[in-house]
Structure formats: structure tokens, C-alpha cells
Design an enzyme around this catalytic site. Sequence first.
Site, mmCIF file in Angstrom:
data_model
loop_
_atom_site.group_PDB
_atom_site.id
_atom_site.type_symbol
_atom_site.label_atom_id
_atom_site.label_comp_id
_atom_site.label_asym_id
_atom_site.label_seq_id
_atom_site.Cartn_x
_atom_site.Cartn_y
_atom_site.Cartn_z
ATOM 1 N N GLU A 54 -28.516 -14.368 -21.141
ATOM 2 C CA GLU A 54 -27.965 -15.079 -19.997
ATOM 3 C C GLU A 54 -28.407 -16.527 -20.166
ATOM 4 O O GLU A 54 -29.604 -16.811 -20.255
ATOM 5 C CB GLU A 54 -28.543 -14.467 -18.724
ATOM 6 N N ASP B 226 -32.207 -21.188 -6.860
ATOM 7 C CA ASP B 226 -33.298 -21.010 -7.812
ATOM 8 C C ASP B 226 -34.632 -21.481 -7.267
ATOM 9 O O ASP B 226 -34.713 -22.468 -6.536
ATOM 10 C CB ASP B 226 -32.981 -21.754 -9.113
ATOM 11 N N TYR C 170 -24.228 -7.510 -11.278
ATOM 12 C CA TYR C 170 -25.591 -8.029 -11.247
ATOM 13 C C TYR C 170 -26.150 -7.752 -9.859
ATOM 14 O O TYR C 170 -25.661 -8.301 -8.876
ATOM 15 C CB TYR C 170 -25.555 -9.538 -11.530
#
Lengths: 283, 406
Positions: free
Chosen positions: A58, A69, A184
Site C-alpha cells: 500500500e 492520519d 479494507y
Amino acid sequence: MTAHDLAASPDRLSARFAACRAEGRAALVTFVTAGDPDAATSAAILAALPAAGADIIELGMPFTDPMADGPAIQAGNLRALGEGMRLRDLIAMVAAFRKADTTTPIVLMGYFNPILAYGCARFATDARAAGIDGVIVVDLPPEEADELLPDLGASGMHLIRLATPTTDTARLPRVLEGASGFLYYVAVAGVTGANAATAGDIAAAVARLKAATDLPIAVGFGVRTPEQAGAIAAHADAVVVGSAIVDIIGAGAAARVNDIPARVAAFVAGLAAAVRNRQSYAA
Amino acid sequence: MNAAVPPASLRAGPDANGHFGAFGGRYVAETLMPLILDLDAHYRAAKADPAFKAEFDDLLTHYVGRPSPLYFAARLTEELGGAKIYLKRDELNHTGAHKINNCIGQILLARRMGKTRIIAETGAGQHGVATATVAARFGLPCVIYMGARDIARQAPNVFRMKLLGAEVRAVESGSRTLKDAMNEALRDWVTNVHDTFYIIGTAAGPHPYPELVRDFQSVIGTEARAQILDREGRLPDLLVAAIGGGSNAIGLFHPFLDDASVRMVGVEASGHGLDTDAHAASLAGGRPGVLHGNKTMLLQDEDGQITEAHSISAGLDYPGIGPEHAWLHSIGRVEYQSATDAEALEAFKLLCRVEGIIPALEPSHALAAIMRMAPTMAGDQLIVANLCGRGDKDIFTVAEALGVAL
């Protein structure tokens, strides 16, 4: 795009998941940011990952404002941008990687604005030509995905969808609509590098997703150690490790060491061993 | 990008998915999507509930001090020698700016949704103060994210927020200003979705925020429309408001959008000048892009990386703009101009001198545009400008810019 279209073109993702399943284990997905800490080191890290045991790579697309993030990957983004890494450089980096490795799937992960600035159609064409297999766009939920999905479909790339602890049963079909490659599962409500979910919670979540889709389930967010990776590998089709690897890169860059790729490879080898020691839920 | 098709009424937007033409939408992480959809459902229900509106109106009247006056600025009008200038005095609100209107609406929504913790981002600190104020009023814990650079230049507001019981968290990432504070607030929200309500301070972010902030701020334009009709017996010729994210401007403009005779001018901050890298004019100098949950006009480089904005006014120092403004700009209904740091300072000094009003640096940009436009207009024409904040918070910045040691 249909499953038939994908089958007609070489699909590294389904081949890799099938191979792991045949070995009775989950796949290891490793995240690094392209260009972190600099272009040359990043290319060397990329090249070292498959041999160290990464089944799927990834690759983060750097962005100035990575809202989902945590501190580790924010810092990685800034290091890469500081070295001038742009989306076109990232695509060229993958094209170079593909000269030596034609089988390890590469999935991009990042935010929509750099893709939009590059042009969705041009991005899909260029990324596919370079050997990129799919893309995860954190801030492009299914409700807005029509802007990118047709172009990805036309070029044969997967748009990897995300499910989270807040994605309830009523919403799940919306998330799965047009999903391909794998699903995911973001194991914790939070940013990357956050605390881990418990194995029990993950097992229950994966079971719920498995009831709704045949896509392989990759589990990420909060997975930092070989022990955690091994525990999740027992329940999922793939385990994603990101911030812990990016921390090694960041620490190496701060200390100005010249063996960052070897340090990353050693850590990834430990993760791979842990994943390989567990029977996967899907097997 | 397809050209926007204006609906019959320009006030009808957004569509069900939050789009104003090619702008707006919901570009958020999947973790937040269910919450955003839930917020939308609760907002629809609140909008249809007379009890919600009654409580909102009651608090605006007795807590905020509305309606704010529409003041005829006779000396400013005389000084500039043209159109009659009216100032909508939203700087007289409790907490000193228009921000409180929106915060009252959102905290009522938070309570309706059963949320027990409040977060917000702030630039100049006005929205942070307004959020801390309503959190104290309703007894909810409150965390304010503020860029470290803004904390340094807005010390009085930081202290106000702390006095009001809020926790102010300094944001050290990125450019350490408003956009980074918003990133950090989004990170908090995604981590605490179960109990936390995010009070966004401007008419931007994922749908339904641009709509609900606009609706709560539209009290400004609704009052101004009735007040000018009462005072002058007709609609104004020109509305002027400063634009950062654009909440005070959309609040003034929206109730007039279908009045074709009313010209509207939004004023962006052009910092050191549009021909430099140091400005905050996302319409004049930006391109369409996606940031902070919506598609809008953004300051960005050719690779889609967000560039830093600059303005002497911390409240305008943001590289984007609310999506409804991006749309109104694209269809030409609202005209967007800009004013530099230097022009805003001149306007600031002028209003102090001739009207005895110390304006915030944000509306000083609107006043700077009026200094250009009013003299070109006839003496019987009417201008309504939004004086969206008072300038007490800015005296240190202004002193520094004027070379005065306090």
C-alpha cells in the site's frame, strides 16, 4: 466494472489473495508513503518489501492535509513533500518497480485532491499503465465516488472501499456497491496509528462483513507489532501495518542512517513470520 | 466540470447530497459518514420543528442581544461622498461577532442529538470564544483547536476561551493556522464520534454544515432586509461583506439572493497582493478542489497540494471558501473583490476616526471595498455592509502593523 472485465486483464490482487489462501494464511499488507524520506530511499524500500514478506504494498500518496492520519503518517507525508514528491513521480516510481516485480500488487492510498488536480481520467490511465492495481481514497465515500469510479473501471483499476466500526448493517450495502479488489476494514474509529482494537471485536466485525460480501477482508489501523498482526491474521484475509513502519523510516531519517531499507525489511520480516504462523479465518 | 444550472430560486440549494452546482458534497472518511448522515436527518427534523426555532430565537433575543441595529453611518457616508452607508452592527452581539448566531444553533442541535462533548476549530479565536461561550451556557465540556501561530497573535481570545472553561489545544502541524486546526478537529471527531459534536465555525465542511451554518447566520440578512425596508422603504442597491470561509457574507446575502436589483460584493483578503504568494483569495487565486469535506475553490499548487494563505486578519487566513460562495461566484450572482492588508488597515483607521467604532480586521476588508465603491455611486443609493466583528481583539496586531509599541 464487472468481475468479468477484471478477470480479462491480469489481476494481481485476486491472484495474490488466491495464492495466500492456498497457503492457508492471511496476506500481509505493508504501508509506506511514496518519497519518504526521499525518492531514492523510498524506491529502495519499495524494492525490498516483497522479499521481506510483504504480499501487497500500500503506497501512500503524499498530501499536505492528511486529515485521517495520525502523527506518524502526517510526518511521513511532510518528509515526502519536502523532498518534492509529486503524484507523477510516484507513478514513475511504481513503473520502475514493475521492471523487477510483475506480481506484487500495489494499491495507492491517499486523499482525493491530488488525484483531482492530476485529472481523474489521466490518473486512471497513467497509474494503470505503471502497474498500479487499485486505489484507496480516504475522503471519497461512495456518495461522491462517481467522479472517479468510471475512469478506474475503464482502466481496470480497483476502487478499494473502507468499512469502519461506524458502518452499520444498513449502510454496508452502499459501501459495497461498486467495491472490488478487497474490503479494507478500519478496525478503530480514529486516525492511523491509534490504539488497537481487540481481537474479539475484529473477529466479530470480520464475520459481519463476510456475511455481506465475498471480497477479501483486510484489517488495518492500530496494528503495530508481529503479535497483533498474527492475532488479526487468524481472523482476516489480510493484515495492514502502516504507522509502525513509517515510524522506523522517520526515526532512521532523523538519525541520518543509511540503512533504512534494511531496517524496514527486518521489521516486515518479523510481521510476515507472525502472519505465516497463523491459520487464516478464510482458509 | 459541468456548468451549474441555476434552480428557479437561488435560495433553493443545496440538493439532497449537499451540492451547490459543482461544489459542496460530503468528502469525508467512512468513519464520519454515518454521523454526517445522522446529523443531516436531525437537522431536517429540527428545521421542521417550531419548538427548535422558538428556542433558537429566544436565545438570540435574550442571550445574544438580537436584533442587531442597522446603523446609518452618516460621517462615513459624508467622508466618502457617495452612496448612503448602513452598517449591520453584528459586532454588538454577545461575544463581539456574528459567530455566536451559528454556535447557538449548533449547540441546540448537539443537545437534540444527545451529544455530550463539544469540539471546534478557530482561526482568529472569535469562533472559539463563541463556542466556549455556548458550551459554558449549556454545561458541556469543550475543546478548541487553534493553530500555534494564531495562538501567538490572538492571545486575548485564547485567555477568553480559557476563562469560559474551554481547553485550548495548540496545533503545531502544517502551517499552524486555521486549516491545520480544522484537520486536528476532524481527527478528534473521527476518534470520538460516539459522544462528540463538532461545531464548525464557517459555512464550509461536509454537507449539511454549509447549509445549516448559512441558515443560522441568515438571521443577519433577514433582519437587515426588514430594517432597511423600514428605514428607507426600499431594498439596498449594494450589500458588502468580508469573506474568509464566508459565513457572515452568506448570512447577509442569502435572504436577498432572489432580489435581482440587489448587487452583492464579497471581499476576499488579498494580503500582500494578488500578484504575490501571500494572500487568502481562494476565488481570485484558487482552483476547484476537495478539502475539509467539501469541493470548493482552493489555494493549491499544480499537484493539488494546499498552499498557505496569508492575511493580516487571522479570521480570513484560510485557503478555501464555503461551497455556496464558490457556486454563486461561478454563476455570477455575487461579485467577489479583494482588499489587501494595507487597504484593510486604512479602512480600520477610518472607521475608528469618523464613526467611533473599532472594527475587527475581517470587516475592515469589506469597508476597504466600500471606500472604493461608495464614491462612484449616487447620493440616493444605499449600501448595507456587515460589520461582523469588533476590533478589540485586533489592537495588538494593528499596533504592530502601525509600528506602535504597546
